[in-house]
Write an enzyme that holds these catalytic residues in place. Structure first.
Site, PDB file in Angstrom:
ATOM      1  N   SER A 263      79.681  27.253  30.040  1.00  0.00           N
ATOM      2  CA  SER A 263      80.368  26.615  28.919  1.00  0.00           C
ATOM      3  C   SER A 263      79.351  25.998  27.978  1.00  0.00           C
ATOM      4  O   SER A 263      78.297  25.537  28.407  1.00  0.00           O
ATOM      5  CB  SER A 263      81.318  25.518  29.429  1.00  0.00           C
ATOM      6  OG  SER A 263      81.893  24.812  28.349  1.00  0.00           O
ATOM      7  N   ASP A 265      79.948  23.296  26.391  1.00  0.00           N
ATOM      8  CA  ASP A 265      80.117  21.852  26.557  1.00  0.00           C
ATOM      9  C   ASP A 265      80.750  21.600  27.916  1.00  0.00           C
ATOM     10  O   ASP A 265      81.927  21.862  28.128  1.00  0.00           O
ATOM     11  CB  ASP A 265      80.984  21.281  25.432  1.00  0.00           C
ATOM     12  CG  ASP A 265      81.266  19.783  25.602  1.00  0.00           C
ATOM     13  OD1 ASP A 265      80.586  19.148  26.442  1.00  0.00           O
ATOM     14  OD2 ASP A 265      82.141  19.258  24.905  1.00  0.00           O
ATOM     15  N   PHE A 267      81.067  18.647  29.581  1.00  0.00           N
ATOM     16  CA  PHE A 267      81.607  17.300  29.807  1.00  0.00           C
ATOM     17  C   PHE A 267      83.115  17.364  29.586  1.00  0.00           C
ATOM     18  O   PHE A 267      83.630  16.882  28.577  1.00  0.00           O
ATOM     19  CB  PHE A 267      80.931  16.337  28.831  1.00  0.00           C
ATOM     20  CG  PHE A 267      81.071  14.882  29.192  1.00  0.00           C
ATOM     21  CD1 PHE A 267      81.792  14.454  30.291  1.00  0.00           C
ATOM     22  CD2 PHE A 267      80.463  13.911  28.407  1.00  0.00           C
ATOM     23  CE1 PHE A 267      81.915  13.114  30.613  1.00  0.00           C
ATOM     24  CE2 PHE A 267      80.571  12.551  28.707  1.00  0.00           C
ATOM     25  CZ  PHE A 267      81.296  12.163  29.814  1.00  0.00           C
ATOM     26  N   CYS A 319      72.303  30.405  19.074  1.00  0.00           N
ATOM     27  CA  CYS A 319      73.409  29.444  19.103  1.00  0.00           C
ATOM     28  C   CYS A 319      73.499  28.673  17.783  1.00  0.00           C
ATOM     29  O   CYS A 319      72.491  28.155  17.293  1.00  0.00           O
ATOM     30  CB  CYS A 319      73.210  28.465  20.253  1.00  0.00           C
ATOM     31  SG  CYS A 319      74.578  27.308  20.458  1.00  0.00           S
ATOM     32  N   GLY A 360      66.337  26.198  23.762  1.00  0.00           N
ATOM     33  CA  GLY A 360      65.274  25.478  23.066  1.00  0.00           C
ATOM     34  C   GLY A 360      63.870  25.959  23.356  1.00  0.00           C
ATOM     35  O   GLY A 360      62.901  25.410  22.831  1.00  0.00           O
ATOM     36  N   TRP A 406      72.775  39.078  21.436  1.00  0.00           N
ATOM     37  CA  TRP A 406      73.857  38.353  20.771  1.00  0.00           C
ATOM     38  C   TRP A 406      74.320  37.197  21.654  1.00  0.00           C
ATOM     39  O   TRP A 406      74.187  37.223  22.871  1.00  0.00           O
ATOM     40  CB  TRP A 406      75.036  39.265  20.436  1.00  0.00           C
ATOM     41  CG  TRP A 406      75.665  39.953  21.604  1.00  0.00           C
ATOM     42  CD1 TRP A 406      76.718  39.514  22.362  1.00  0.00           C
ATOM     43  CD2 TRP A 406      75.298  41.226  22.167  1.00  0.00           C
ATOM     44  NE1 TRP A 406      77.030  40.418  23.347  1.00  0.00           N
ATOM     45  CE2 TRP A 406      76.168  41.476  23.254  1.00  0.00           C
ATOM     46  CE3 TRP A 406      74.313  42.165  21.842  1.00  0.00           C
ATOM     47  CZ2 TRP A 406      76.079  42.634  24.016  1.00  0.00           C
ATOM     48  CZ3 TRP A 406      74.227  43.309  22.616  1.00  0.00           C
ATOM     49  CH2 TRP A 406      75.098  43.542  23.675  1.00  0.00           C
ATOM     50  N   GLU A 408      76.962  34.419  23.370  1.00  0.00           N
ATOM     51  CA  GLU A 408      78.283  34.467  23.990  1.00  0.00           C
ATOM     52  C   GLU A 408      79.338  33.851  23.077  1.00  0.00           C
ATOM     53  O   GLU A 408      80.539  34.046  23.289  1.00  0.00           O
ATOM     54  CB  GLU A 408      78.265  33.741  25.328  1.00  0.00           C
ATOM     55  CG  GLU A 408      77.505  34.482  26.414  1.00  0.00           C
ATOM     56  CD  GLU A 408      78.084  35.857  26.687  1.00  0.00           C
ATOM     57  OE1 GLU A 408      79.205  35.947  27.202  1.00  0.00           O
ATOM     58  OE2 GLU A 408      77.397  36.857  26.359  1.00  0.00           O
ATOM     59  N   GLY A 409      78.902  33.109  22.046  1.00  0.00           N
ATOM     60  CA  GLY A 409      79.843  32.540  21.091  1.00  0.00           C
ATOM     61  C   GLY A 409      80.042  33.415  19.870  1.00  0.00           C
ATOM     62  O   GLY A 409      80.724  33.019  18.920  1.00  0.00           O
ATOM     63  N   ARG A 418      84.979  30.938  27.103  1.00  0.00           N
ATOM     64  CA  ARG A 418      83.872  29.976  27.106  1.00  0.00           C
ATOM     65  C   ARG A 418      84.056  28.906  26.040  1.00  0.00           C
ATOM     66  O   ARG A 418      83.534  27.815  26.154  1.00  0.00           O
ATOM     67  CB  ARG A 418      82.554  30.723  26.869  1.00  0.00           C
ATOM     68  CG  ARG A 418      81.290  29.886  27.053  1.00  0.00           C
ATOM     69  CD  ARG A 418      80.073  30.757  26.837  1.00  0.00           C
ATOM     70  NE  ARG A 418      78.873  30.174  27.414  1.00  0.00           N
ATOM     71  CZ  ARG A 418      77.987  29.445  26.754  1.00  0.00           C
ATOM     72  NH1 ARG A 418      78.188  29.179  25.475  1.00  0.00           N
ATOM     73  NH2 ARG A 418      76.908  28.962  27.344  1.00  0.00           N
TER      74      ARG A 418
END
Length: 501
Positions: A263, A265, A267, A319, A360, A406, A408-409, A418
């Site tokens: 995921s 995010d 949290f 991303c 990063g 590519w 995943e989003g 996701r």
């Protein structure tokens, strides 16, 4: 009014390591890069699952298929096979990894003696396997009748309609061994008789499996192979917070050694529910969670039972979460914040929950920085997408060889599970990833060996021979924009590197 954090959001590019005293023990061949993958009582026990190098591959369609999972596990790391596919397809990929090297391998390419050469060729094209077991019923555990290898036929000399019985090596001419033989004894037979494979049969002549010479030889070339108690490669897979109750059982059945909730995010209450369900139904299955960027997010997932926690939002090269949603944190700051939270959690509970830096990382030295800042291991996408073993196409674009990559989003991934927030299943309102290319870099092992050599050299320069020692001794300095320029080649005319296909 919103709370404003005092520290700035910083990236790996903004830091350098200051060398420490290099002693006679600080030599690359003495550096231990192993890392714990799952939670444990530090000081009282070892993590029940460790990786031999601190690198894992991202849960991405363009990165972690079965071929890359095999190559990385054989080099000491671990792939999390991507979740944005059918349950059956993902489980099959996990099974392929587990079957690749099992000491005694259950035969997954089988025919009867009444099949034809064309069937052998079809199997070879589909699986890449040149050894086909011939059994009375064409199953993996039927009564062994013979073997077909690439030395048993020449396509130019035999009709595709020729029956297998006419060119196979029959059982009477095969060297076999009985069920119960040890792997060491099987390898001795292989070497003594100068054969490439040894069929193992039970007392009734039914095929149990095969032992291959190449497995023994390849292990000698890959001493860091990540193996389970049965000498099979370790395999892992991604899961989501939607169909985990159907997906996890299939992955466990296929042999998955660990899973990780994928995921952008982590949290969220959905991750907590997923963690609790997995822990209730499969308490021995390690499950990671994430992604988070601060102490609160880490604590939430650790309390929910996460065996490791992934750190990073919006730092991946493909991303665009930060520019689309305005959430995230510079990866260096996120790793250090979560590392502090992990250490506080250990002091309070006695449980050490490893953290994974995800995103990063642009240059190899960023990996050393991530480890120094507190990451136990890293998850990489772009890095692995460049290699032969990634599942995407290699292409020639503007005179340079590249591979597709590519997020995943992205719309291409169609990984709505996701990102969508539960309002409408199967729908993504907007993209959080891009479709792109990365420079082709060749085989995984060659590149990974170079990367690991750099990490070891950096650790030696900092007076460390293990990751925990590195984290304890590391000294960091922030850099200015001009010092970043100074750190690379400058004020010269560099020669253009030779291109390779």
């Amino acid at each position: 009014m919103a709370k404003i954090f005092d520290e700035e959001s910083r990236t790996f590019n903004e830091y350098l390591l200051i060398p420490n005293l290099t002693t006679e023990d600080c030599q690359p061949h003495k550096v231990d890069l192993s890392a714990p993958l799952v939670r444990f009582r530090k000081g009282h026990e070892e993590s029940r699952l460790k990786i031999n190098v601190p690198l894992t591959s991202a849960v991405m369609q363009a990165v972690s298929g079965s071929k890359l999972a095999i190559a990385l596990s054989r080099s000491g790391g671990l792939s999390f096979i991507y979740v944005s596919q059918s349950i059956e397809s993902q489980a099959d990929m996990v099974a392929q990894v587990k079957k690749y090297k099992a000491g005694i391998v259950v035969s997954d390419t089988n025919l009867t003696q009444h099949d034809r050469l064309s069937d052998v060729l079809d199997i070879k094209r589909a699986t890449g396997h040149s050894t086909v077991s011939v059994t009375d019923d064409g199953s993996s555990h039927g009564k062994l009748v013979g073997l077909v290898t690439s030395r048993d036929y020449r396509v130019s000399r035999i009709s595709p309609e020729t029956k297998v019985s006419e060119f196979m090596t029959p059982l009477s001419q095969l060297i076999t061994a009985r069920e119960g033989i040890t792997l060491s004894e099987a390898n001795d037979i292989i070497w003594e008789h100068k054969i490439n494979q040894l069929p193992i049969v039970d007392d009734k002549g039914h095929l149990v499996g095969l032992v291959f010479r190449k497995d023994y030889e390849q292990h000698k070339d890959n001493p860091l192979e990540l193996l389970d108690h049965s000498k099979r490669l370790i395999a892992a897979a991604g899961i989501n917070t939607r169909d985990y109750q159907q997906r996890v059982p299939a992955l466990v059945e296929a042999g998955a050694d660990a899973v990780c909730i994928d995921s952008s995010d982590g949290f969220s209450v959905w991750q907590k529910e997923t963690l609790q369900w997995v822990k209730q139904h499969y308490p021995e299955l390690p499950v990671g969670a994430g992604n988070v960027v601060d102490a609160e997010g880490f604590r939430y997932l650790a309390d929910a039972g996460a065996d490791f926690v992934k750190v990073g939002i919006g730092g991946g090269s493909i991303c665009i979460t930060r520019e689309q949603k305005g959430i995230g944190c510079g990866q260096a700051t996120a790793v250090m914040n979560v590392a502090h939270a992990r250490d506080r959690y250990f002091e309070e509970t006695g449980i050490y929950v490893p953290i994974c830096s995800d995103g990063g990382i642009v240059y190899d030295y960023h990996m050393s920085l991530a480890l120094a800042m507190g990451a136990d291991f890293m998850m990489l996408g772009r890095y692995f997408a460049r290699f032969d073993e990634s599942p995407t196409r290699m292409m020639l674009v503007n005179g340079s060889y590249v591979k597709e990559y590519w997020g995943e989003g992205s719309n291409r991934a169609r990984n709505w599970q996701r990102y969508e927030m539960g309002e409408k299943a199967g729908h993504m309102a907007f993209e959080e990833g891009v479709d792109s290319y990365v420079p082709y870099a060749g085989p995984l092992k060659v590149n990974l060996d170079t990367t690991l050599a750099k990490i070891k050299a950096t650790m030696c320069a900092c007076g460390a021979t293990s990751i925990p020692m590195f984290q304890e001794k590391a000294r960091l300095v922030r850099v200015s924009p001009t010092s970043i320029v100074e750190g690379g080649a400058h004020d010269v005319i560099t020669k253009e590197s030779e291109r390779r296909p």
